[in-house]
Write an enzyme that holds these catalytic residues in place. Structure first.
Site, PDB file in Angstrom:
ATOM      1  NE  ARG A 193     -92.120  39.482  50.426  1.00 21.41           N
ATOM      2  CZ  ARG A 193     -91.710  38.979  50.270  1.00 21.41           C
ATOM      3  NH1 ARG A 193     -91.583  38.055  50.969  1.00 21.41           N
ATOM      4  NH2 ARG A 193     -90.614  38.568  49.139  1.00 21.41           N
TER       5      ARG A 193
ATOM      6  CG  ASP B 185     -92.084  41.225  42.876  1.00 21.17           C
ATOM      7  OD1 ASP B 185     -93.472  41.542  42.299  1.00 21.17           O
ATOM      8  OD2 ASP B 185     -92.209  41.731  43.915  1.00 21.17           O
TER       9      ASP B 185
ATOM     10  CG  ASP C  82     -91.855  44.284  40.013  1.00 22.34           C
ATOM     11  OD1 ASP C  82     -93.328  45.081  40.178  1.00 22.34           O
ATOM     12  OD2 ASP C  82     -91.774  43.944  40.754  1.00 22.34           O
TER      13      ASP C  82
ATOM     14  CB  THR D 264     -89.385  44.526  57.902  1.00 23.31           C
ATOM     15  OG1 THR D 264     -90.252  45.193  56.870  1.00 23.31           O
ATOM     16  CG2 THR D 264     -88.552  46.269  58.117  1.00 23.31           C
TER      17      THR D 264
HETATM   18  C1  PRP Z   1     -96.225  39.638  46.878  1.00 25.17           C
HETATM   19  C2  PRP Z   1     -97.155  38.513  46.637  1.00 25.17           C
HETATM   20  C3  PRP Z   1     -97.627  38.138  48.120  1.00 25.17           C
HETATM   21  C4  PRP Z   1     -97.068  38.683  49.115  1.00 25.17           C
HETATM   22  C5  PRP Z   1     -96.340  37.685  49.717  1.00 25.17           C
HETATM   23  O1  PRP Z   1     -96.998  40.119  46.682  1.00 25.17           O
HETATM   24  O2  PRP Z   1     -98.300  38.889  45.380  1.00 25.17           O
HETATM   25  O3  PRP Z   1     -99.226  39.239  48.177  1.00 25.17           O
HETATM   26  O4  PRP Z   1     -95.705  39.313  48.232  1.00 25.17           O
HETATM   27  O5  PRP Z   1     -95.061  37.358  50.537  1.00 25.17           O
HETATM   28  P1  PRP Z   1     -95.216  36.977  52.236  1.00 25.17           P
HETATM   29  O6  PRP Z   1     -96.021  35.297  51.678  1.00 25.17           O
HETATM   30  O7  PRP Z   1     -93.966  37.155  52.845  1.00 25.17           O
HETATM   31  O8  PRP Z   1     -96.321  37.830  52.209  1.00 25.17           O
HETATM   32  P2  PRP Z   1     -96.091  41.915  47.311  1.00 25.17           P
HETATM   33  O9  PRP Z   1     -96.353  42.408  48.601  1.00 25.17           O
HETATM   34  O10 PRP Z   1     -94.408  41.705  46.410  1.00 25.17           O
HETATM   35  O11 PRP Z   1     -96.678  42.971  46.509  1.00 25.17           O
HETATM   36  P3  PRP Z   1     -97.776  43.075  45.144  1.00 25.17           P
HETATM   37  O12 PRP Z   1     -98.969  41.989  44.780  1.00 25.17           O
HETATM   38  O13 PRP Z   1     -98.337  44.493  45.405  1.00 25.17           O
HETATM   39  O14 PRP Z   1     -96.953  43.046  44.131  1.00 25.17           O
HETATM   40  N1  URA Z   2     -93.817  37.146  46.822  1.00 22.61           N
HETATM   41  C1  URA Z   2     -93.288  37.424  45.122  1.00 22.61           C
HETATM   42  O1  URA Z   2     -93.567  37.649  44.785  1.00 22.61           O
HETATM   43  N2  URA Z   2     -92.460  35.916  45.025  1.00 22.61           N
HETATM   44  C2  URA Z   2     -92.276  35.662  45.957  1.00 22.61           C
HETATM   45  O2  URA Z   2     -90.879  35.249  45.891  1.00 22.61           O
HETATM   46  C3  URA Z   2     -92.388  36.146  47.227  1.00 22.61           C
HETATM   47  C4  URA Z   2     -92.936  36.841  47.432  1.00 22.61           C
END
Ligand code: PRP
Ligand code: URA
Length: 187
Positions: free
Chosen positions: A80, A178, A181, A84
């Site tokens: 993400r 997150d 993370d 945006t």
């Molecule tokens: C997080 C999570 C989802 C997404 C959800 O991933 O694991 O994939 O955000 O958000 P959304 O419903 O608004 O799309 P992130 O993009 O932070 O990547 P990561 O899993 O590598 O930490």
């Molecule tokens: N992705 C995450 O990991 N946490 C949130 O709260 C939203 C998106």
């Protein structure tokens, strides 16, 4: 161990304990997914395809691989954009999907729903039937649920807890921060 969701929500939980709690929830979700598969009379786990959304979906994968031992595994990499909130695709490796295959999409967080919609769009393009897709998550926000159910009304959902809302930065409230993370110890 405290209830795993309380441990995950506590922002002071150290990485090691966060991992244990996340894996405990993954076990519960995988058990429920297997129960649903048995109810649908799916006994051949080769007909079930597991697809984690990288990175955080990897957290759920080991528990699901244990319950569906012959299931092929595909990967969809999405990140993400923090401004945006749109997901950027950076990797895709989905095995051959036939019309009757059951696809279990793994991602602990459903926030705006952008990542899940992007992943399901890719799965359907690759031959999965919408009605054969189950989205598995740990926490959802109403905004993401609505988006997913509007775009793909036939998919099945298995989510541990439905939270209240998104904050102005697109994070789930109360949520847990997150997930990727915190689980991978990168913040
Ligand atoms: C997080 C999570 C989802 C997404 C959800 O991933 O694991 O994939 O955000 O958000 P959304 O419903 O608004 O799309 P992130 O993009 O932070 O990547 P990561 O899993 O590598 O930490
Ligand atoms: N992705 C995450 O990991 N946490 C949130 O709260 C939203 C998106």
């Amino acid at each position: 161990m405290k209830a795993p969701l309380i441990t995950l929500r506590n922002r002071k939980t150290p990485t090691g304990e966060f991992r244990v709690a996340a894996e405990a929830i993954a076990e519960i979700l995988a058990k429920e997914a297997l129960r649903r598969a048995h109810k649908e009379k799916i006994t051949d786990t080769k007909k079930v395809i597991l697809v984690p959304i990288l990175r955080a979906g990897l957290v759920l994968l080991p528990a699901f691989m244990k319950k569906f031992p012959e299931a092929p595994v595909g990967f969809i990499g999405l990140k993400r954009n923090e401004t945006t909130l749109k997901p950027k695709a950076y990797y895709q490796n989905i095995p051959k999907v036939s019309k009757s295959d059951k696809v279990i999409l793994l991602d602990p967080m459903l926030a705006t729903g952008g990542s899940a919609v992007t992943a399901i769009t890719a799965l359907v393009k690759d031959g999965a039937q919408e009605k054969n897709i189950t989205f598995v998550g740990v926490i959802s926000a109403p905004e993401g649920l609505l988006k997913l159910q509007t775009k793909f009304p036939q998919i099945d959902m298995l989510v541990a807890v439905h939270d209240e809302k998104l904050d102005k930065n697109g994070y789930i409230v109360p949520g847990l921060g997150d997930f990727g993370d915190r689980y991978f110890g990168t913040k």
